[in-house]
Enzyme design. Structure first.
Site, PDB file in Angstrom:
ATOM      1  N   SER A 243       0.919  -1.304  -0.050  1.00 59.43           N
ATOM      2  CA  SER A 243      -0.022   0.079  -0.230  1.00 59.43           C
ATOM      3  C   SER A 243       1.043   1.346  -0.001  1.00 59.43           C
ATOM      4  O   SER A 243       0.355   2.246  -0.574  1.00 59.43           O
ATOM      5  CB  SER A 243      -0.884   0.140   1.273  1.00 59.43           C
ATOM      6  OG  SER A 243      -2.197   0.463   1.049  1.00 59.43           O
TER       7      SER A 243
ATOM      8  N   LYS B 190       0.809   3.499  -3.093  1.00 56.18           N
ATOM      9  CA  LYS B 190      -0.131   4.397  -3.249  1.00 56.18           C
ATOM     10  C   LYS B 190       0.109   5.978  -2.896  1.00 56.18           C
ATOM     11  O   LYS B 190      -0.304   6.721  -3.761  1.00 56.18           O
ATOM     12  CB  LYS B 190      -1.302   4.155  -2.264  1.00 56.18           C
ATOM     13  CG  LYS B 190      -1.925   2.805  -2.432  1.00 56.18           C
ATOM     14  CD  LYS B 190      -3.037   2.281  -1.326  1.00 56.18           C
ATOM     15  CE  LYS B 190      -3.630   1.033  -1.687  1.00 56.18           C
ATOM     16  NZ  LYS B 190      -4.297   0.346  -0.328  1.00 56.18           N
TER      17      LYS B 190
ATOM     18  N   TYR C 288      -2.126  -2.079 -10.693  1.00 55.72           N
ATOM     19  CA  TYR C 288      -2.297  -1.970  -9.223  1.00 55.72           C
ATOM     20  C   TYR C 288      -1.513  -3.172  -8.481  1.00 55.72           C
ATOM     21  O   TYR C 288      -0.783  -2.611  -7.627  1.00 55.72           O
ATOM     22  CB  TYR C 288      -3.562  -1.585  -8.907  1.00 55.72           C
ATOM     23  CG  TYR C 288      -3.723  -1.581  -7.269  1.00 55.72           C
ATOM     24  CD1 TYR C 288      -3.356  -0.558  -6.533  1.00 55.72           C
ATOM     25  CD2 TYR C 288      -4.301  -2.788  -6.711  1.00 55.72           C
ATOM     26  CE1 TYR C 288      -3.692  -0.681  -5.082  1.00 55.72           C
ATOM     27  CE2 TYR C 288      -4.506  -2.769  -5.211  1.00 55.72           C
ATOM     28  CZ  TYR C 288      -3.910  -1.792  -4.529  1.00 55.72           C
ATOM     29  OH  TYR C 288      -4.011  -1.984  -3.252  1.00 55.72           O
TER      30      TYR C 288
ATOM     31  N   TYR D  95      -4.887   3.773   7.219  1.00 54.72           N
ATOM     32  CA  TYR D  95      -5.999   3.247   7.097  1.00 54.72           C
ATOM     33  C   TYR D  95      -7.066   3.921   8.014  1.00 54.72           C
ATOM     34  O   TYR D  95      -6.941   5.131   8.461  1.00 54.72           O
ATOM     35  CB  TYR D  95      -5.968   1.787   7.372  1.00 54.72           C
ATOM     36  CG  TYR D  95      -5.012   1.094   6.551  1.00 54.72           C
ATOM     37  CD1 TYR D  95      -5.009   1.055   5.211  1.00 54.72           C
ATOM     38  CD2 TYR D  95      -3.891   0.569   7.152  1.00 54.72           C
ATOM     39  CE1 TYR D  95      -4.262   0.406   4.438  1.00 54.72           C
ATOM     40  CE2 TYR D  95      -2.887  -0.209   6.392  1.00 54.72           C
ATOM     41  CZ  TYR D  95      -3.259  -0.296   4.917  1.00 54.72           C
ATOM     42  OH  TYR D  95      -2.120  -0.842   4.270  1.00 54.72           O
TER      43      TYR D  95
ATOM     44  N   VAL E  88       0.632  -3.606   4.078  1.00 55.97           N
ATOM     45  CA  VAL E  88       0.408  -4.824   4.693  1.00 55.97           C
ATOM     46  C   VAL E  88       1.628  -5.858   4.735  1.00 55.97           C
ATOM     47  O   VAL E  88       1.656  -6.865   5.440  1.00 55.97           O
ATOM     48  CB  VAL E  88      -0.729  -5.833   4.144  1.00 55.97           C
ATOM     49  CG1 VAL E  88      -2.280  -5.148   4.401  1.00 55.97           C
ATOM     50  CG2 VAL E  88      -0.648  -5.881   2.638  1.00 55.97           C
TER      51      VAL E  88
HETATM   52  N1  GLU Z   1      -1.927  -5.335  -2.425  1.00 49.28           N
HETATM   53  C1  GLU Z   1      -2.637  -5.233  -1.317  1.00 49.28           C
HETATM   54  C2  GLU Z   1      -4.263  -5.358  -1.535  1.00 49.28           C
HETATM   55  O1  GLU Z   1      -4.513  -4.378  -2.662  1.00 49.28           O
HETATM   56  C3  GLU Z   1      -2.073  -3.902  -0.486  1.00 49.28           C
HETATM   57  C4  GLU Z   1      -2.953  -3.958   0.793  1.00 49.28           C
HETATM   58  C5  GLU Z   1      -2.257  -2.712   1.647  1.00 49.28           C
HETATM   59  O2  GLU Z   1      -1.011  -2.731   1.811  1.00 49.28           O
HETATM   60  O3  GLU Z   1      -3.018  -2.102   2.366  1.00 49.28           O
HETATM   61  O4  GLU Z   1      -4.877  -5.764  -0.856  1.00 49.28           O
END
Ligand code: GLU
Length: 338
Positions: free
Chosen positions: A83, A86, A209, A261, A279
């Protein structure tokens, strides 16, 4: 509430700069030693390959805007960025499309819901709202410049590599593992499309993604990438201008609102700087104008944030005076009577 174990660390006021290099070096080592035996949290297993992570790995890095770096423990161990990508893909898209377009099409508010929430889309008439959760990140990736998925991927890898200061590569096993299990992200892509919020092909976009999440970084890389956002978009180690100062400002504002989050408020309350977690156990905490902390420890809390990474960031934020909300009276500091 996150137990950051900082009660015995004096909160330093936020000033314009970091302490001297030797002091930072000693504080990074001391933080590592305090947390070395911390085993709280659980490794992510919803992506099968992530469950194979070595749970005891622990690294901390700090990069300052003068190009100095401090690394301790497993600071160079590779892991997938997940994540945290992002934040940097958002910066790239904002650089190309500008403040208004990105603000309007993606949004800048916290949904207050889990990172893979479908309900958040439904509640907001399909508007992704938050670029730091999966729906908003998929919508952001869809806006990447390029006529084909390959072109978009080339731009993405070039930009994230420039943030890190070296060419990033992909963990093919994690990419394959997540591709085989990410029905939910595909559903998010389709749902955004059904609301007319995704112009690009949903399957191609979710694939991009998924690939961006599988790029390999280290805690050291995260510190340098974060320090680039702290340094008006100039990578302080390579000297390359990666994005504009305005994009850094906007990206950091989004991270402050939504980087951790649905625990973003707690993070800001305890640590007081913009940050982003992923994660696989990575965290970056960014002190504008000063530098950034990168940390890696795979055991997570229930929201998906590295427990030990958050504690390391909290302790260093206090000791280094990073918390942007921590001031002291100017008169008291200058010795004047008040
Ligand atoms: N690739 C993970 C997903 O899309 C990333 C989630 C994350 O790190 O929050 O679930």
């Amino acid at each position: 509430m996150l137990n950051t174990r900082t009660a015995d660390i004096e909160q330093q006021a936020s000033t314009g700069s970091l302490p001297g290099w030797d002091d930072v070096d000693a504080l990074v080592s001391a933080t590592y030693d305090r947390l070395r035996d911390d085993r709280d949290g659980t490794v992510a297993d919803y992506i099968p390959k992530l469950a194979a992570a070595e749970p005891d790995q622990f690294g901390i890095a700090v990069a300052d805007v003068a190009g100095g770096t401090h690394d301790v423990g497993d600071a160079w161990a590779p892991f997938t960025i997940q994540s945290i990508s992002k934040a940097f893909v958002y910066a790239l898209v904002a650089e190309v499309l500008g403040h208004e377009v990105v603000g309007e099409r993606i949004g800048v508010n916290n949904t207050g819901l889990p990172f893979d929430s479908v309900v958040a889309i439904e509640l907001n008439d399909g508007h992704p709202m938050n670029p730091m959760v999966n729906a908003g990140a998929i919508a952001t990736t869809a806006l990447l410049p390029g006529a084909s998925p390959d072109e978009k991927w080339s731009r993405l890898v070039a930009a994230l590599s420039a943030f890190a200061g070296h060419r990033l590569s992909i963990d093919e096993q994690v990419y394959a593992s997540e591709s085989a299990s990410n029905d939910r992200n595909r559903a998010l892509g389709q749902l955004l499309r059904s609301y007319g919020r995704l112009d690009a092909d949903p399957a191609e976009t979710v694939d991009l993604y998924t690939r961006q999440c599988a790029l390999l970084v280290s805690a050291h890389d995260l510190a340098v990438m974060g320090a680039t956002l702290a340094d008006g978009g100039v990578n302080p180690v390579s000297g390359e201008q990666v994005v504009s100062p305005e994009v850094c400002r906007d990206t950091l504002a989004v991270l402050a609102a939504s980087g951790l989050y649905e625990h973003s408020g707690e993070w800001l309350f305890e640590i007081g700087v913009p940050g982003k977690s992923g994660v696989s156990g990575g965290i970056v905490a960014i002190a504008p104008g000063k530098g950034a902390i990168g940390a890696f420890s795979p055991r997570l809390d229930e929201a998906g944030n590295s427990v030990r990474g958050q504690r390391a960031a909290a302790q260093l934020s206090r000791a280094l005076g990073l918390n942007v909300f921590a001031s002291r009276s100017a008169a008291a500091a200058s010795g004047a009577r008040i």
